[in-house]
Design a protein around this motif. Structure first.
Motif, PDB file in Angstrom:
ATOM      1  N   ALA A 171      37.634 -78.037 -16.768  1.00 34.89           N
ATOM      2  CA  ALA A 171      37.346 -79.179 -17.635  1.00 34.89           C
ATOM      3  C   ALA A 171      37.629 -78.842 -19.095  1.00 34.89           C
ATOM      4  CB  ALA A 171      35.883 -79.604 -17.464  1.00 34.89           C
ATOM      5  N   MET A 172      37.306 -77.630 -19.494  1.00 34.28           N
ATOM      6  CA  MET A 172      37.520 -77.230 -20.875  1.00 34.28           C
ATOM      7  C   MET A 172      39.007 -77.110 -21.192  1.00 34.28           C
ATOM      8  SD  MET A 172      34.401 -74.507 -21.300  1.00 34.28           S
ATOM      9  CE  MET A 172      34.159 -74.525 -23.062  1.00 34.28           C
ATOM     10  N   GLN A 173      39.769 -76.561 -20.267  1.00 26.80           N
ATOM     11  CA  GLN A 173      41.204 -76.455 -20.480  1.00 26.80           C
ATOM     12  C   GLN A 173      41.847 -77.842 -20.532  1.00 26.80           C
ATOM     13  OE1 GLN A 173      41.812 -73.792 -17.178  1.00 26.80           O
ATOM     14  NE2 GLN A 173      41.995 -71.991 -18.500  1.00 26.80           N
ATOM     15  N   HIS A 174      41.352 -78.755 -19.711  1.00 27.92           N
ATOM     16  CA  HIS A 174      41.826 -80.147 -19.762  1.00 27.92           C
ATOM     17  C   HIS A 174      41.513 -80.750 -21.127  1.00 27.92           C
ATOM     18  CE1 HIS A 174      42.499 -84.337 -18.717  1.00 27.92           C
ATOM     19  NE2 HIS A 174      41.267 -84.614 -19.079  1.00 27.92           N
ATOM     20  N   ALA A 175      40.319 -80.496 -21.649  1.00 26.31           N
ATOM     21  CA  ALA A 175      39.934 -81.044 -22.953  1.00 26.31           C
ATOM     22  C   ALA A 175      40.849 -80.523 -24.067  1.00 26.31           C
ATOM     23  CB  ALA A 175      38.479 -80.695 -23.259  1.00 26.31           C
ATOM     24  N   VAL A 176      41.173 -79.233 -24.008  1.00 22.29           N
ATOM     25  CA  VAL A 176      42.084 -78.664 -25.016  1.00 22.29           C
ATOM     26  C   VAL A 176      43.444 -79.352 -24.945  1.00 22.29           C
ATOM     27  CG1 VAL A 176      43.373 -76.596 -25.683  1.00 22.29           C
ATOM     28  CG2 VAL A 176      40.943 -76.433 -25.184  1.00 22.29           C
ATOM     29  N   SER A 177      43.937 -79.572 -23.741  1.00 23.17           N
ATOM     30  CA  SER A 177      45.252 -80.206 -23.601  1.00 23.17           C
ATOM     31  C   SER A 177      45.240 -81.629 -24.137  1.00 23.17           C
ATOM     32  CB  SER A 177      45.699 -80.193 -22.139  1.00 23.17           C
ATOM     33  OG  SER A 177      44.957 -81.109 -21.355  1.00 23.17           O
ATOM     34  N   ARG A 178      44.137 -82.355 -23.939  1.00 24.34           N
ATOM     35  CA  ARG A 178      44.059 -83.720 -24.449  1.00 24.34           C
ATOM     36  C   ARG A 178      43.965 -83.703 -25.978  1.00 24.34           C
ATOM     37  NH1 ARG A 178      47.025 -85.457 -22.130  1.00 24.34           N
ATOM     38  NH2 ARG A 178      46.586 -87.472 -23.093  1.00 24.34           N
ATOM     39  N   CYS A 179      43.276 -82.727 -26.541  1.00 20.53           N
ATOM     40  CA  CYS A 179      43.236 -82.599 -28.006  1.00 20.53           C
ATOM     41  C   CYS A 179      44.628 -82.360 -28.555  1.00 20.53           C
ATOM     42  CB  CYS A 179      42.307 -81.455 -28.414  1.00 20.53           C
ATOM     43  SG  CYS A 179      40.555 -81.828 -28.257  1.00 20.53           S
ATOM     44  N   ARG A 180      45.381 -81.491 -27.921  1.00 20.73           N
ATOM     45  CA  ARG A 180      46.734 -81.211 -28.389  1.00 20.73           C
ATOM     46  C   ARG A 180      47.594 -82.475 -28.305  1.00 20.73           C
ATOM     47  NH1 ARG A 180      44.338 -77.765 -30.198  1.00 20.73           N
ATOM     48  NH2 ARG A 180      44.565 -75.511 -29.961  1.00 20.73           N
ATOM     49  N   ALA A 181      47.414 -83.251 -27.252  1.00 25.22           N
ATOM     50  CA  ALA A 181      48.196 -84.478 -27.098  1.00 25.22           C
ATOM     51  C   ALA A 181      47.893 -85.482 -28.205  1.00 25.22           C
ATOM     52  CB  ALA A 181      47.916 -85.103 -25.731  1.00 25.22           C
ATOM     53  N   HIS A 182      46.661 -85.480 -28.694  1.00 25.07           N
ATOM     54  CA  HIS A 182      46.254 -86.408 -29.745  1.00 25.07           C
ATOM     55  C   HIS A 182      46.372 -85.796 -31.140  1.00 25.07           C
ATOM     56  CE1 HIS A 182      44.529 -89.793 -27.388  1.00 25.07           C
ATOM     57  NE2 HIS A 182      44.374 -88.858 -26.455  1.00 25.07           N
ATOM     58  N   GLY A 183      46.782 -84.543 -31.225  1.00 21.89           N
ATOM     59  CA  GLY A 183      46.904 -83.887 -32.521  1.00 21.89           C
ATOM     60  C   GLY A 183      45.563 -83.593 -33.173  1.00 21.89           C
ATOM     61  N   LYS A 184      44.545 -83.313 -32.346  1.00 21.13           N
ATOM     62  CA  LYS A 184      43.213 -83.039 -32.876  1.00 21.13           C
ATOM     63  C   LYS A 184      42.725 -81.683 -32.377  1.00 21.13           C
ATOM     64  CE  LYS A 184      42.344 -87.850 -33.746  1.00 21.13           C
ATOM     65  NZ  LYS A 184      41.430 -89.013 -33.704  1.00 21.13           N
ATOM     66  N   PHE A 185      41.626 -81.190 -32.959  1.00 24.13           N
ATOM     67  CA  PHE A 185      41.192 -79.828 -32.646  1.00 24.13           C
ATOM     68  C   PHE A 185      40.051 -79.809 -31.639  1.00 24.13           C
ATOM     69  CE2 PHE A 185      38.878 -80.951 -36.593  1.00 24.13           C
ATOM     70  CZ  PHE A 185      37.570 -80.756 -36.187  1.00 24.13           C
ATOM     71  N   ALA A 186      39.857 -78.634 -31.042  1.00 22.39           N
ATOM     72  CA  ALA A 186      38.846 -78.460 -30.001  1.00 22.39           C
ATOM     73  C   ALA A 186      37.928 -77.302 -30.347  1.00 22.39           C
ATOM     74  CB  ALA A 186      39.513 -78.205 -28.653  1.00 22.39           C
ATOM     75  N   CYS A 187      36.628 -77.510 -30.164  1.00 26.32           N
ATOM     76  CA  CYS A 187      35.602 -76.486 -30.408  1.00 26.32           C
ATOM     77  C   CYS A 187      34.735 -76.373 -29.153  1.00 26.32           C
ATOM     78  CB  CYS A 187      34.702 -76.875 -31.586  1.00 26.32           C
ATOM     79  SG  CYS A 187      35.555 -77.471 -33.052  1.00 26.32           S
ATOM     80  N   ALA A 188      34.033 -75.255 -29.022  1.00 31.00           N
ATOM     81  CA  ALA A 188      33.160 -75.081 -27.860  1.00 31.00           C
ATOM     82  C   ALA A 188      32.088 -74.044 -28.146  1.00 31.00           C
ATOM     83  CB  ALA A 188      33.967 -74.663 -26.629  1.00 31.00           C
ATOM     84  N   PHE A 189      30.997 -74.154 -27.396  1.00 25.64           N
ATOM     85  CA  PHE A 189      29.902 -73.186 -27.475  1.00 25.64           C
ATOM     86  C   PHE A 189      30.125 -72.095 -26.437  1.00 25.64           C
ATOM     87  CE2 PHE A 189      25.828 -71.299 -26.620  1.00 25.64           C
ATOM     88  CZ  PHE A 189      25.208 -71.271 -27.866  1.00 25.64           C
ATOM     89  N   ALA A 190      29.912 -70.845 -26.832  1.00 27.80           N
ATOM     90  CA  ALA A 190      29.914 -69.708 -25.918  1.00 27.80           C
ATOM     91  C   ALA A 190      28.625 -68.930 -26.122  1.00 27.80           C
ATOM     92  CB  ALA A 190      31.121 -68.812 -26.162  1.00 27.80           C
ATOM     93  N   ALA A 191      28.100 -68.379 -25.054  1.00 30.17           N
ATOM     94  CA  ALA A 191      26.813 -67.694 -25.123  1.00 30.17           C
ATOM     95  C   ALA A 191      26.910 -66.330 -25.777  1.00 30.17           C
ATOM     96  CB  ALA A 191      26.212 -67.561 -23.731  1.00 30.17           C
ATOM     97  N   ASP A 192      28.104 -65.749 -25.788  1.00 36.29           N
ATOM     98  CA  ASP A 192      28.258 -64.416 -26.371  1.00 36.29           C
ATOM     99  C   ASP A 192      29.705 -64.212 -26.812  1.00 36.29           C
ATOM    100  OD1 ASP A 192      29.729 -63.731 -24.009  1.00 36.29           O
ATOM    101  OD2 ASP A 192      27.873 -63.143 -23.020  1.00 36.29           O
ATOM    102  N   GLY A 193      29.964 -63.062 -27.412  1.00 34.88           N
ATOM    103  CA  GLY A 193      31.283 -62.788 -27.947  1.00 34.88           C
ATOM    104  C   GLY A 193      32.359 -62.701 -26.884  1.00 34.88           C
ATOM    105  N   GLU A 194      32.024 -62.141 -25.724  1.00 32.93           N
ATOM    106  CA  GLU A 194      33.013 -62.013 -24.664  1.00 32.93           C
ATOM    107  C   GLU A 194      33.489 -63.380 -24.196  1.00 32.93           C
ATOM    108  OE1 GLU A 194      30.221 -60.289 -24.871  1.00 32.93           O
ATOM    109  OE2 GLU A 194      31.062 -58.272 -25.185  1.00 32.93           O
ATOM    110  N   ARG A 195      32.539 -64.290 -23.967  1.00 30.21           N
ATOM    111  CA  ARG A 195      32.910 -65.636 -23.545  1.00 30.21           C
ATOM    112  C   ARG A 195      33.651 -66.369 -24.670  1.00 30.21           C
ATOM    113  NH1 ARG A 195      34.645 -68.831 -19.537  1.00 30.21           N
ATOM    114  NH2 ARG A 195      33.778 -70.938 -19.603  1.00 30.21           N
ATOM    115  N   ALA A 196      33.246 -66.128 -25.903  1.00 30.18           N
ATOM    116  CA  ALA A 196      33.935 -66.746 -27.036  1.00 30.18           C
ATOM    117  C   ALA A 196      35.401 -66.336 -27.049  1.00 30.18           C
ATOM    118  CB  ALA A 196      33.259 -66.354 -28.343  1.00 30.18           C
TER     119      ALA A 196
END
Length: 263
Positions: A201-226
């Protein structure tokens, strides 16, 4: 960092100039936010949805973060769009709005975060003028470009409406809340922010942001996941909440002391 450099944050994230990492602060202490801003974070997010910030403490923290040379973002409580405009007046560089589930929700969010012709933000940026050093006329002309409105995608409805949300003029980007999204997609069965379904779902969201020319942010619990999320293409990620970082640091110190003392 100068005010001009701090207020270049919006331009930097819109142009996808390198993956950014942010701190996340729910403890309502401006000094704590200032301390974190001394580290190599690109910005500091004040969490007013699940954190304990009120407006005076958040406005003070925005000032402390800017004093440390970093931009400050704030996540408002659900539907509290009045706070969004007040935080921008206080000098925040952007607002994250939770539970934006439709284009209509996104339009309501934009109304309070953007001046005409995009929105209906009311005039009163006294602290923002102080922080930026801009005249009233220059601030009015540039505020929509200098600040970002970020819609949270964290429900099944929001994921299905993502193109409509991204298509709203004035929505600059999105923020994925993977824990809530995992609860929604599992129909309340589990909190699994790192599940394969969430990755998809997150990768899909990034692709839709790129299609619209907008940016994507997300929460990660730690540095590794970030780091994993940056590899997915996210423009800004959270590298864990300050409470987890505080307790993790405390555990490391305690364990080191016990280990050496018992050697």
């Amino acid at each position: 960092m100068s005010a001009a450099e701090i207020d270049g944050f919006a331009d930097r994230i819109r142009q996808h100039r390198g993956g950014m990492i942010s701190a996340w602060v729910g403890i309502p202490d401006a000094t704590l936010a200032n301390h974190l801003a001394q580290e190599a974070f690109d910005t500091i997010v004040l969490d007013m949805q699940h954190g304990m910030w009120d407006m005076p403490s958040a406005a003070n923290a925005v000032a402390q973060v800017r004093l440390a040379g970093k931009p400050a973002l704030a996540r408002i409580p659900v539907g509290d769009f009045a706070s969004a405009s007040r935080l921008l007046d206080a000098g925040a560089s952007g607002i994250i709005a939770p539970m934006i589930n439709s284009a209509e929700d996104a339009q309501a969010f934009v109304k309070t975060t953007k001046y005409p012709p995009l929105g209906e933000r009311s005039w009163g940026p006294s602290l923002a003028l102080n922080h930026t050093g801009l005249s009233a006329d220059d601030y009015l002309k540039n505020a929509n470009a200098l600040t970002v409105a970020i819609a949270m995608i964290e429900t099944r409805a929001a994921l299905e409406a993502i193109d409509g949300i991204l298509g709203v003029a004035g929505i600059d980007g999105i923020f994925i809340g993977p824990s809530d999204l995992s609860i929604a997609l599992s129909n309340g069965d589990q909190v699994a922010p790192n599940a394969a379904e969430i990755d998809s779902a997150m990768q899909h969201a990034v692709s839709r942001c790129r299609a619209h020319g907008k940016f994507a942010c997300a929460f990660a619990a730690d540095g590794e996941r970030a780091g994993e999320l940056l590899k997915f293409g996210f423009d800004l990620v959270i590298a864990g909440a300050e409470t987890a970082q505080l307790r993790s640091g405390a555990r490391r110190a305690i364990n080191a002391a016990r280990r050496i003392a018992s050697a």
